[in-house]
Design a protein around this motif. Structure first.
Motif, PDB file in Angstrom:
ATOM      1  N   ASP A  72       0.882  -1.165   0.000  1.00  0.00           N
ATOM      2  CA  ASP A  72       0.000   0.000   0.000  1.00  0.00           C
ATOM      3  C   ASP A  72       0.916   1.210   0.000  1.00  0.00           C
ATOM      4  O   ASP A  72       1.495   1.565   1.038  1.00  0.00           O
ATOM      5  CB  ASP A  72      -0.906  -0.031   1.236  1.00  0.00           C
ATOM      6  N   ASN A  73       1.065   1.839  -1.148  1.00  0.00           N
ATOM      7  CA  ASN A  73       2.009   2.949  -1.265  1.00  0.00           C
ATOM      8  C   ASN A  73       1.593   4.147  -0.403  1.00  0.00           C
ATOM      9  O   ASN A  73       2.448   4.866   0.117  1.00  0.00           O
ATOM     10  CB  ASN A  73       2.131   3.378  -2.726  1.00  0.00           C
ATOM     11  N   ALA A  74       0.314   4.342  -0.234  1.00  0.00           N
ATOM     12  CA  ALA A  74      -0.161   5.478   0.572  1.00  0.00           C
ATOM     13  C   ALA A  74       0.218   5.303   2.047  1.00  0.00           C
ATOM     14  O   ALA A  74       0.390   6.282   2.769  1.00  0.00           O
ATOM     15  CB  ALA A  74      -1.664   5.632   0.429  1.00  0.00           C
ATOM     16  N   LYS A  75       0.343   4.043   2.462  1.00  0.00           N
ATOM     17  CA  LYS A  75       0.675   3.761   3.866  1.00  0.00           C
ATOM     18  C   LYS A  75       2.129   3.336   4.047  1.00  0.00           C
ATOM     19  O   LYS A  75       2.535   3.011   5.157  1.00  0.00           O
ATOM     20  CB  LYS A  75      -0.242   2.657   4.401  1.00  0.00           C
ATOM     21  N   ASN A  76       2.895   3.324   2.959  1.00  0.00           N
ATOM     22  CA  ASN A  76       4.297   2.859   3.029  1.00  0.00           C
ATOM     23  C   ASN A  76       4.397   1.498   3.708  1.00  0.00           C
ATOM     24  O   ASN A  76       5.272   1.264   4.549  1.00  0.00           O
ATOM     25  CB  ASN A  76       5.176   3.881   3.762  1.00  0.00           C
ATOM     26  N   THR A  77       3.498   0.614   3.341  1.00  0.00           N
ATOM     27  CA  THR A  77       3.404  -0.684   3.993  1.00  0.00           C
ATOM     28  C   THR A  77       3.462  -1.802   2.959  1.00  0.00           C
ATOM     29  O   THR A  77       2.873  -1.694   1.884  1.00  0.00           O
ATOM     30  CB  THR A  77       2.099  -0.788   4.795  1.00  0.00           C
ATOM     31  N   VAL A  78       4.170  -2.856   3.321  1.00  0.00           N
ATOM     32  CA  VAL A  78       4.254  -4.042   2.475  1.00  0.00           C
ATOM     33  C   VAL A  78       3.729  -5.228   3.266  1.00  0.00           C
ATOM     34  O   VAL A  78       3.886  -5.295   4.494  1.00  0.00           O
ATOM     35  CB  VAL A  78       5.698  -4.280   1.987  1.00  0.00           C
ATOM     36  N   TYR A  79       3.094  -6.151   2.567  1.00  0.00           N
ATOM     37  CA  TYR A  79       2.494  -7.321   3.187  1.00  0.00           C
ATOM     38  C   TYR A  79       3.043  -8.588   2.536  1.00  0.00           C
ATOM     39  O   TYR A  79       3.438  -8.582   1.365  1.00  0.00           O
ATOM     40  CB  TYR A  79       0.972  -7.310   3.012  1.00  0.00           C
ATOM     41  N   LEU A  80       3.022  -9.658   3.292  1.00  0.00           N
ATOM     42  CA  LEU A  80       3.366 -10.959   2.744  1.00  0.00           C
ATOM     43  C   LEU A  80       2.332 -11.960   3.243  1.00  0.00           C
ATOM     44  O   LEU A  80       2.299 -12.284   4.426  1.00  0.00           O
ATOM     45  CB  LEU A  80       4.774 -11.406   3.166  1.00  0.00           C
ATOM     46  N   GLN A  81       1.480 -12.393   2.330  1.00  0.00           N
ATOM     47  CA  GLN A  81       0.494 -13.422   2.655  1.00  0.00           C
ATOM     48  C   GLN A  81       1.135 -14.775   2.384  1.00  0.00           C
ATOM     49  O   GLN A  81       1.553 -15.046   1.258  1.00  0.00           O
ATOM     50  CB  GLN A  81      -0.756 -13.251   1.799  1.00  0.00           C
TER      51      GLN A  81
END
Length: 120
Positions: A72-81
């Protein structure tokens, strides 16, 4: 100046799922590539998956079809499912961000790591 904070690790049975999150904060101008690496005991740190700001991804062969990286670029967050977890996925997982700070310096940053343990 810049911090990467990971969450979501834990203990899961083989075949189960976990979702890791990593939020970047601080003096960030833009983030280029974000990724996840892992290091098992006695082994070198290895790339698991990474994603560019435009959404292009690449994965280690060992996790293709089971893990999905997103951001999520707006939140500067990366996820790994992580689905269909295997005991060999057990490791400390580290978030990485290649970014440009507000002073325009480019640098790699690492999170503190989160333990993922998969029991057989």
């Amino acid at each position: 100046q810049v911090q990467l904070v990971e969450s979501g690790g834990g203990l899961v049975q083989a075949g189960g799922s976990l979702r890791l999150s990593c939020a970047a904060s601080g003096s960030i101008f833009r983030i280029n590539v974000m990724g996840w690496y892992r290091q098992a005991p006695g082994k070198q740190r290895e790339l698991v998956a990474r994603i560019t700001s435009g959404g292009s991804t690449n994965y280690a062969d060992s996790v293709k079809g089971r893990f999905t990286i997103s951001r999520d670029n707006a939140k500067n967050t990366v996820y790994l499912q992580m689905n269909s977890l295997k005991p060999e996925d057990t490791a400390v997982y580290y978030c990485n961000a290649n970014l440009q700070r507000t002073d325009f310096v480019f640098r790699d940053y690492w999170g503190q790591g989160t333990q993922v343990t998969v029991s057989s």
